[in-house]
Design an enzyme around this catalytic site. Structure first.
Site, mmCIF file in Angstrom:
data_model
loop_
_atom_site.group_PDB
_atom_site.id
_atom_site.type_symbol
_atom_site.label_atom_id
_atom_site.label_comp_id
_atom_site.label_asym_id
_atom_site.label_seq_id
_atom_site.Cartn_x
_atom_site.Cartn_y
_atom_site.Cartn_z
ATOM 1 N N LYS B 52 -48.817 -26.979 95.185
ATOM 2 C CA LYS B 52 -48.248 -25.825 95.898
ATOM 3 C C LYS B 52 -49.339 -25.069 96.647
ATOM 4 C CE LYS B 52 -44.399 -24.870 92.764
ATOM 5 N NZ LYS B 52 -43.952 -24.108 91.605
ATOM 6 N N GLN B 96 -43.598 -19.778 87.221
ATOM 7 C CA GLN B 96 -43.635 -21.205 86.897
ATOM 8 C C GLN B 96 -42.994 -21.458 85.528
ATOM 9 O OE1 GLN B 96 -44.615 -23.722 88.867
ATOM 10 N NE2 GLN B 96 -44.182 -25.220 87.261
ATOM 11 N N ASP B 119 -37.611 -19.439 94.103
ATOM 12 C CA ASP B 119 -37.055 -20.619 93.444
ATOM 13 C C ASP B 119 -35.540 -20.752 93.606
ATOM 14 O OD1 ASP B 119 -39.014 -22.263 92.369
ATOM 15 O OD2 ASP B 119 -39.368 -20.924 90.679
#
Lengths: 283, 283
Positions: B52, B96, B119
């Site tokens: 990422k 995360q 997300d």
């Protein structure tokens, strides 16, 4: 010969238990209050709203109707909703659909505070329901679940076919049956192999609004049939499913009228009480 | 012989176009900024986060990582998220996963401001996506849609089988394919007739995490196969679908690695830019 899934009896029992619940809340000085916003004069809505009002009264829920003319603007409606969101005496808000053309229903649905969302149409509540973490549900969806629970119909591992993909019935009932471990198929107007799907389904939920849609040749022997359709033909009310012929082949079937219908209003009242309790106890 | 659906090429093109987009935004003094919250040291997460970071840098997205030890409390995380929600310099926030046991992931997901939800896991955004009114989507879901769009795969009226019902992949991809007029079936660990379902599917999306799950006997000739599974067997990375044998029978298939995987990170970056633009332009 199928079992007739009798929504009237369940609705009566549910209303009775809600009545007791409200009595109990009132001893704690909690007065469940539903505010209904009515726009214009839709004849079907008028009949439905009368049924809501009568049942609310019977159960002991305080029902307030606010009427707007069909010329109302979106801004005016949003202002009223904002005011009701802030009002601690209002536990639940619903806006009767359909709305006039100048008003976007999704904008209205999104404006209602999720904690006061009587109809369970708010995207936040619908998202939570998909995540298995909410019991704020559209009334028809709750009504269907009440029937399954009353008759102890377990859907785990079953092939469930939901016909119709509205945000009022099809999508949210799919979420709830998936949460109950069913294998769920969602069919709709663009589906090309409906008959193949109905033949494989252990449970069919039909919310299309098309009389004679599902015939006995289309179903599996022993299927369970839940008919949400409401169609009028030569003055007669009927569902999407051919009741008489499917009755012979199915394991269980809801009649129209007398199936899901009677549970819709009672389920809305249950939702109002759930919201009231959340607001009192925290969530 | 199937068409190999090449995620790498699409990811490269997407990254290139996002790079140009960011350049354009920077000329207007807009600097897309993603804040990643990392808790503890999960080895798989560390690899993924590095990917990422590298892609963000390449595209020109400002990436900030905030690390917490695995002993962090839910309250501490919620406080940090609240602070980031208020910070106008932060356009997108992601936490995360997986998180340590003492933290409820749904509580964390719900705490992120929906307008900054990188997300796409927030119930509000997921509910909107079911209502066909959002393009805030989980990265894997967007990745699958990028593949379908690139290869002009039209799903309208097609029988789509989604295997897996996570809120990260299964449920939200079902919503998007239903919005594109597919007839959608959602199968999962409690499904008892998987083979019957796979044999009828025109498009299969598998997100199970079980190597050799789908063999060529289980698929229809000419099916389209999208493999989200990531399984390691004797050091070899493979999906849920037996690639070699299905390649002969399918119309199109994504390889693992090189299919959906490469698109996940690029799709997250696209989400960051979409969120940034919403915040600038209003939504």
């Amino acid at each position: 010969m199928a079992l007739r899934l009798d929504g009237k009896i369940i609705a009566q029992q549910l209303s009775k238990s809600l009545q007791n619940k409200v009595k109990e809340l009132k001893t704690k000085n909690i007065f469940p209050t539903l505010c209904v916003i009515e726009v214009g004069e839709d004849p079907a809505s008028t009949i439905y709203l009368r049924a809501k009002r009568n049942l609310a009264k019977k159960i002991g829920i305080n029902e307030i109707t606010i009427k707007f003319p069909s010329s109302v603007t979106e801004v005016e409606l949003l202002q009223k909703i904002a005011e009701l969101n802030r009002d601690p005496k209002i536990n639940a808000i619903m806006v009767q659909l359909p709305l006039p053309e100048q008003i976007n229903p999704l904008t209205i649905v999104k404006a209602i505070e999720p904690a006061k969302d009587a109809d369970g149409f708010h995207p936040y509540n619908q998202g939570l329901a998909w995540q298995g973490a909410s019991d704020i549900l559209p009334a028809t969806v709750r009504g269907i679940l009440e029937i399954l629970d009353y008759y102890k119909i377990n859907v785990s591992g079953k092939n469930v076919l939901v016909i119709g993909r509205s945000l009022i019935v099809g999508k949210p009932i799919a979420s709830q049956l998936l949460n109950r471990d069913a294998t769920v198929t969602i069919a709709h107007s663009k589906t090309i192999n409906l008959e193949q799907l109905t033949k494989q389904a252990d449970l069919i939920i039909s919310d299309v609004g098309k009389a004679h849609l599902i015939t006995s040749e289309m179903i599996k022997k022993g299927a369970i049939l839940v008919d949400v359709g409401m169609n009028r033909e030569q003055g007669k009310l009927m569902g999407d499913i051919e009741y008489e012929e499917c009755f012979e082949k199915a394991q269980a079937i809801t009649p129209v009228p007398g199936g899901v219908g009677p549970l819709t209003v009672a389920s809305l009242m249950k939702q109002v009480i759930i919201l009231t309790e959340y607001q009192v106890d925290g969530r």
